[in-house]
Design an enzyme around this catalytic site. Structure first.
Site, short mmCIF file in Angstrom:
data_model
loop_
_atom_site.label_atom_id
_atom_site.label_comp_id
_atom_site.label_asym_id
_atom_site.label_seq_id
_atom_site.Cartn_x
_atom_site.Cartn_y
_atom_site.Cartn_z
N ARG A 1 8.49 -7.41 -9.23
CA ARG A 1 9.07 -6.77 -10.42
C ARG A 1 9.80 -7.69 -11.39
NH1 ARG A 1 11.89 -2.06 -7.06
NH2 ARG A 1 12.00 -3.83 -5.67
N ARG B 1 7.66 -12.77 -2.04
CA ARG B 1 7.62 -11.75 -3.10
C ARG B 1 7.35 -12.36 -4.47
NH1 ARG B 1 10.79 -6.90 -1.95
NH2 ARG B 1 10.28 -6.44 0.20
N ARG C 1 1.61 -2.30 -12.55
CA ARG C 1 2.07 -1.22 -11.69
C ARG C 1 2.14 0.10 -12.47
NH1 ARG C 1 7.63 0.13 -8.66
NH2 ARG C 1 8.18 0.53 -10.80
N ASP D 1 1.96 -4.69 1.49
CA ASP D 1 3.30 -4.47 2.03
C ASP D 1 3.21 -4.44 3.54
OD1 ASP D 1 6.11 -3.71 0.90
OD2 ASP D 1 5.84 -2.59 2.75
N TYR E 1 11.56 0.64 10.62
CA TYR E 1 11.23 1.63 9.58
C TYR E 1 10.60 2.88 10.19
CZ TYR E 1 12.28 -1.90 6.06
OH TYR E 1 12.93 -2.82 5.27
O1 CP3 Z 1 5.42 -11.93 -1.10
C1 CP3 Z 1 4.61 -11.33 -1.85
O2 CP3 Z 1 4.58 -11.49 -3.07
C2 CP3 Z 1 3.58 -10.41 -1.20
C3 CP3 Z 1 3.85 -9.01 -1.23
C4 CP3 Z 1 4.91 -8.39 -0.32
C5 CP3 Z 1 5.57 -7.20 -0.69
N1 CP3 Z 1 6.34 -6.79 0.35
C6 CP3 Z 1 5.38 -6.52 -1.99
C7 CP3 Z 1 6.36 -5.50 -2.39
C8 CP3 Z 1 5.38 -8.74 0.95
C9 CP3 Z 1 5.05 -9.97 1.78
C10 CP3 Z 1 6.25 -7.71 1.37
C11 CP3 Z 1 6.91 -7.70 2.68
C12 CP3 Z 1 7.91 -6.67 3.00
N2 CP3 Z 1 7.93 -5.35 2.61
C13 CP3 Z 1 9.00 -6.87 3.88
C14 CP3 Z 1 9.28 -8.16 4.63
C15 CP3 Z 1 9.90 -9.20 3.79
C16 CP3 Z 1 11.27 -8.85 3.28
O3 CP3 Z 1 11.42 -8.75 2.07
O4 CP3 Z 1 12.18 -8.72 4.12
C17 CP3 Z 1 9.72 -5.67 3.97
C18 CP3 Z 1 10.97 -5.41 4.76
C19 CP3 Z 1 9.02 -4.70 3.18
C20 CP3 Z 1 9.36 -3.26 2.99
C21 CP3 Z 1 9.60 -3.00 1.56
N3 CP3 Z 1 8.60 -2.82 0.64
C22 CP3 Z 1 10.84 -2.99 0.87
C23 CP3 Z 1 12.20 -3.15 1.51
C24 CP3 Z 1 10.55 -2.82 -0.50
C25 CP3 Z 1 11.51 -2.80 -1.66
C26 CP3 Z 1 11.90 -1.44 -2.08
C27 CP3 Z 1 12.70 -1.47 -3.36
O5 CP3 Z 1 12.58 -0.49 -4.10
O6 CP3 Z 1 13.39 -2.46 -3.63
C28 CP3 Z 1 9.15 -2.71 -0.63
C29 CP3 Z 1 8.39 -2.52 -1.87
C30 CP3 Z 1 7.69 -3.72 -2.37
N4 CP3 Z 1 6.89 -4.51 -1.61
C31 CP3 Z 1 7.71 -4.21 -3.72
C32 CP3 Z 1 6.86 -5.33 -3.73
C33 CP3 Z 1 6.49 -6.16 -4.92
C34 CP3 Z 1 8.43 -3.59 -4.90
C35 CP3 Z 1 7.77 -2.27 -5.15
C36 CP3 Z 1 7.67 -1.86 -6.57
O7 CP3 Z 1 6.88 -2.44 -7.35
O8 CP3 Z 1 8.35 -0.88 -6.89
#
Ligand code: CP3
Length: 355
Positions: free
Chosen positions: A31, A27, A40, A77, A154
């Site tokens: 944010r 990640r 964003r 994602d 999910y």
């Molecule tokens: O690593 C990176 O920088 C690449 C981008 C990436 C994102 N998600 C961007 C993201 C990667 C590799 C993921 C993987 C992901 N997404 C996983 C597996 C890894 C882990 O963290 O366990 C999972 C379970 C998800 C599902 C998901 N997407 C979640 C749980 C969330 C967070 C929700 C929250 O509000 O906290 C996301 C959203 C997400 N994916 C964000 C980012 C930067 C934040 C979204 C935003 O900008 O609001």
């Protein structure tokens, strides 16, 4: 032909010698970076950002402009795949990801089909190509996907879950149905990762965030077995270069030998496992990626550097280590603390090689 300016990440994954231990952060575009929040905001929401290859490329490069990272990871994602299957992904403010149409009925499961990465996931494939062009062979680009089981969590729960009651009820009551979902997911993920490789991803990672919530036997049958099939189905080479694969099961420390045996090049470690002990267990079968506690980034920079050195020393001399966090970086992380970590990893690992 590999004309990368910095290929330490790829060499470490293949356990070849490197001048320093490469580092990237799960990640890393996210944010905690004010410039990410700004992009964003311009996109309107997270899914618009993912679906616009130019903006996805812009945020992928943001952490690399700030820090001396050794790899870029595609901005996307894991849940784009079930979204492409028609489940309707959305993000409710403060509640995380949700699906409009989670899998509830047997007929919905029987109707699931594998999306064509060149059609329903075209925007991701276009983003990969655009990011590769923008990187201009500076550092390698990592492609990724969720594991079949983590995606199924999910898809069946409809969003985040504390106890995985719906998917585990299916696992115990109707294993045939869950196996069907996992089968479709496996075919979808294999095609998706191969399409990312063909578009220019130079390594791929499978995120199995929830495999660690399973019992020992269930993990092997419902998560690991499917990840093995994906690894076996991946393109091993593209454009004359090896494409290494990384498998990360959060909470998977007890299964390291089993994960190392599925044919992947590297195993990701969360922060609960001692990396030195992990190395002794897997021997020279795989490289290891990890494993600083992401919350350690809230400590003072000198303490962060000390933690980084402890992990590098625990891994010990020789190649095969990619430094990373044990899970994704927190959105509240002070950005300057990341610089302290990256610099400490590079400095200390260079010194280690001089001894
Ligand atoms: O690593 C990176 O920088 C690449 C981008 C990436 C994102 N998600 C961007 C993201 C990667 C590799 C993921 C993987 C992901 N997404 C996983 C597996 C890894 C882990 O963290 O366990 C999972 C379970 C998800 C599902 C998901 N997407 C979640 C749980 C969330 C967070 C929700 C929250 O509000 O906290 C996301 C959203 C997400 N994916 C964000 C980012 C930067 C934040 C979204 C935003 O900008 O609001």
């Amino acid at each position: 032909m590999n004309k990368l300016k910095n290929d330490t990440f790829l060499r470490a994954l293949l356990r070849q010698p490197t001048e320093h231990t490469p580092i990237w952060l799960m990640r890393q575009a996210g944010r905690y970076l004010p410039e990410y929040c700004e992009t964003r905001r311009r996109a309107g929401n997270f899914m618009n950002l993912c679906k616009n290859p130019r903006l996805a490329c812009e945020v992928t490069l943001q952490p690399l402009a700030r820090y001396d990272l050794d790899a870029a990871i595609l901005f996307s994602d894991i849940l784009t795949v079930p979204d492409a299957m028609g489940l309707g992904l959305y993000f409710a403010e403060g509640e995380g990801p949700k699906f409009e149409r989670p899998l509830r009925e047997e007929w919905e499961i029987r109707n699931l089909s594998v999306p064509d990465p060149g059609v329903e996931l075209r925007y991701v494939i276009d983003a990969v190509a655009e990011i590769r062009r923008a990187l201009d062979n500076s550092v390698p680009l990592i492609g990724f996907s969720g594991s079949p089981f983590t995606l199924a969590c999910y898809m069946i729960e409809g969003g985040a879950s504390e106890d995985f009651r719906s998917i585990k009820s299916m696992l115990y009551d109707r294993p045939d149905l869950l196996h069907h979902v996992l089968e479709v997911n496996t075919n979808a993920v294999t095609a998706y990762l191969n399409a990312q490789i063909e578009a220019g991803a130079q390594a791929v990672m499978i995120f199995d965030t929830w495999g660690g919530a399973l019992s020992n036997r269930a993990y092997k049958a419902f998560s690991l077995a499917y990840m093995q099939r994906i690894v076996e189905g991946l393109r091993r080479e593209h454009g004359g270069a090896r494409i290494p694969s990384i498998v990360f099961t959060k909470g998977g420390g007890q299964w390291l030998e089993d994960i190392a045996a599925i044919g992947c090049d590297a195993v990701g470690l969360d922060w609960t496992t001692d990396i030195g002990a992990a190395r002794r267990r897997v021997g020279d079968k795989v490289a290891l990626q990890g494993n600083l506690d992401p919350v350690a980034l809230f400590a003072q920079p000198e303490k962060i550097a000390q933690e980084a050195r402890t992990i590098l020393d625990a891994y010990g001399p020789g190649s095969g280590h990619v430094f990373n966090l044990g899970h994704g970086i927190s959105q509240f992380t002070p950005p300057e603390h990341v610089a302290a970590l990256v610099n400490a990893v590079h400095e200390h690992s260079r010194k280690q090689r001089q001894i």
